[in-house]
Design a protein around this motif. Structure first.
Motif, mmCIF file in Angstrom:
data_model
loop_
_atom_site.group_PDB
_atom_site.id
_atom_site.type_symbol
_atom_site.label_atom_id
_atom_site.label_comp_id
_atom_site.label_asym_id
_atom_site.label_seq_id
_atom_site.Cartn_x
_atom_site.Cartn_y
_atom_site.Cartn_z
ATOM 1 N N ALA A 130 -40.915 29.695 4.862
ATOM 2 C CA ALA A 130 -41.758 29.332 5.750
ATOM 3 C C ALA A 130 -41.082 27.801 6.472
ATOM 4 C CB ALA A 130 -43.446 28.489 5.192
ATOM 5 N N GLY A 131 -41.899 27.663 7.805
ATOM 6 C CA GLY A 131 -41.782 26.398 8.782
ATOM 7 C C GLY A 131 -39.827 26.137 8.852
ATOM 8 N N THR A 132 -39.028 27.740 9.090
ATOM 9 C CA THR A 132 -37.791 27.789 9.799
ATOM 10 C C THR A 132 -37.510 28.489 11.413
ATOM 11 O OG1 THR A 132 -37.339 29.703 8.550
ATOM 12 C CG2 THR A 132 -36.470 27.965 7.654
ATOM 13 N N ASN A 133 -39.962 28.191 11.870
ATOM 14 C CA ASN A 133 -38.980 29.715 12.922
ATOM 15 C C ASN A 133 -38.969 28.501 14.843
ATOM 16 O OD1 ASN A 133 -41.995 28.102 11.723
ATOM 17 N ND2 ASN A 133 -43.146 29.460 14.492
ATOM 18 N N ARG A 134 -39.037 27.212 13.667
ATOM 19 C CA ARG A 134 -39.427 26.453 15.158
ATOM 20 C C ARG A 134 -37.625 25.466 15.089
ATOM 21 N NH1 ARG A 134 -43.734 26.347 18.565
ATOM 22 N NH2 ARG A 134 -45.439 26.314 18.102
ATOM 23 N N MET A 135 -36.080 26.501 14.546
ATOM 24 C CA MET A 135 -35.203 25.791 14.442
ATOM 25 C C MET A 135 -34.881 25.373 15.997
ATOM 26 S SD MET A 135 -34.344 25.640 10.889
ATOM 27 C CE MET A 135 -33.108 25.812 10.306
ATOM 28 N N ALA A 139 -40.526 22.275 20.477
ATOM 29 C CA ALA A 139 -41.531 22.463 21.088
ATOM 30 C C ALA A 139 -41.792 24.313 20.982
ATOM 31 C CB ALA A 139 -41.636 21.905 22.515
ATOM 32 N N LEU A 140 -40.669 24.637 20.996
ATOM 33 C CA LEU A 140 -40.793 26.418 20.972
ATOM 34 C C LEU A 140 -40.319 27.280 19.749
ATOM 35 C CD1 LEU A 140 -38.928 25.861 24.310
ATOM 36 C CD2 LEU A 140 -41.252 26.455 24.161
ATOM 37 N N GLU A 141 -40.721 28.274 20.340
ATOM 38 C CA GLU A 141 -40.519 29.028 18.576
ATOM 39 C C GLU A 141 -39.302 29.885 18.690
ATOM 40 O OE1 GLU A 141 -43.011 32.045 17.395
ATOM 41 O OE2 GLU A 141 -44.700 30.538 16.385
ATOM 42 N N ASN A 142 -38.416 30.058 18.197
ATOM 43 C CA ASN A 142 -37.168 30.185 17.904
ATOM 44 C C ASN A 142 -37.678 31.929 19.196
ATOM 45 O OD1 ASN A 142 -36.039 28.996 16.197
ATOM 46 N ND2 ASN A 142 -36.620 30.436 14.588
#
Length: 212
Positions: A130-135, A139-142
């Motif tokens: 959880a929480g690693t989709n915007r690394m 402002a944007l997902e990976n």
């Protein structure tokens, strides 16, 4: 794309230290996973003082983010080089080559099975932490970042004008392919060949409505 470093290394020695820390981070991700990864062990393995680590990275998440950025740049560079060296006869060849390069990096690049382009996996094939989709970008997902970079390469290499809906179609393509390839590496640690082939088939059929 959000900067992943507290400060950029200016001297060659500093650049080499940062690269060593990223290299050791990748190796440790394969050996012990993300949860057990510590900044102290990365610094020890990279043979740098822990203070030096914190000069460049706030914490281990920042280190892993920097590794994800390096992975993405390496992937895009390898894809571009392969495309320019190949004799592509159709855009579907580009699709196949891109998937093949991603699979090759999953199989051979240290740490890539745990962290490819930002998302941190508990094990090869997922699930993601959880929480690693915007690394890659706050402002944007990976996958949105990856899709946008691939779109730029595709339009440049195909010398084609932007097509209505292509940006959305490439995001859908990246999301779908990501899911299928995760499944492929859950089924087989080396990547199930049949599922990899299915991902290519899906991309060819879907993108046919958007590419000439």
């Amino acid at each position: 794309m959000t900067s992943t470093l507290r400060r950029r290394p200016a001297q060659r020695r500093s650049v080499e230290r940062v690269e060593r820390m990223l290299d050791e981070c990748a190796l440790l991700l394969d050996e012990i996973g993300y949860d057990a990864l510590t900044t102290k062990e990365v610094a020890r393995r990279a043979e740098v003082p822990i203070g030096t680590f914190y000069q460049f990275f706030r914490d281990k998440q920042a280190l892993v983010r920097a590794l994800a950025v390096r992975n993405l740049e390496a992937f895009l560079s390898r894809v571009t080089e392969r495309i320019e060296a190949a004799s592509l006869t159709h855009w579907t060849d580009l699709v196949d080559l891109t998937v093949d390069e991603f699979v090759a990096m999953k199989r051979t690049t240290p740490g890539f099975a745990v962290v490819d382009f930002g998302e941190v996996l508990a094990a090869p094939g997922g699930p993601a932490l959880a929480g690693t989709n915007r690394m890659l970008d706050a402002a944007l997902e990976n996958n949105a970042v990856v899709a946008d970079r691939l779109r730029a390469i595709m339009l440049h290499l195909l010398d084609a004008p932007p097509v209505d809906g292509l940006e959305r179609a490439l995001l859908v393509s990246v999301e779908a392919t990501d899911a299928i390839l995760k499944l492929a590496f859950r089924v087989d640690p080396a990547g199930d060949p049949a599922l990899i082939a299915e991902s290519k088939h899906l991309l060819r059929r879907y993108l046919a409505d958007y590419l000439p």
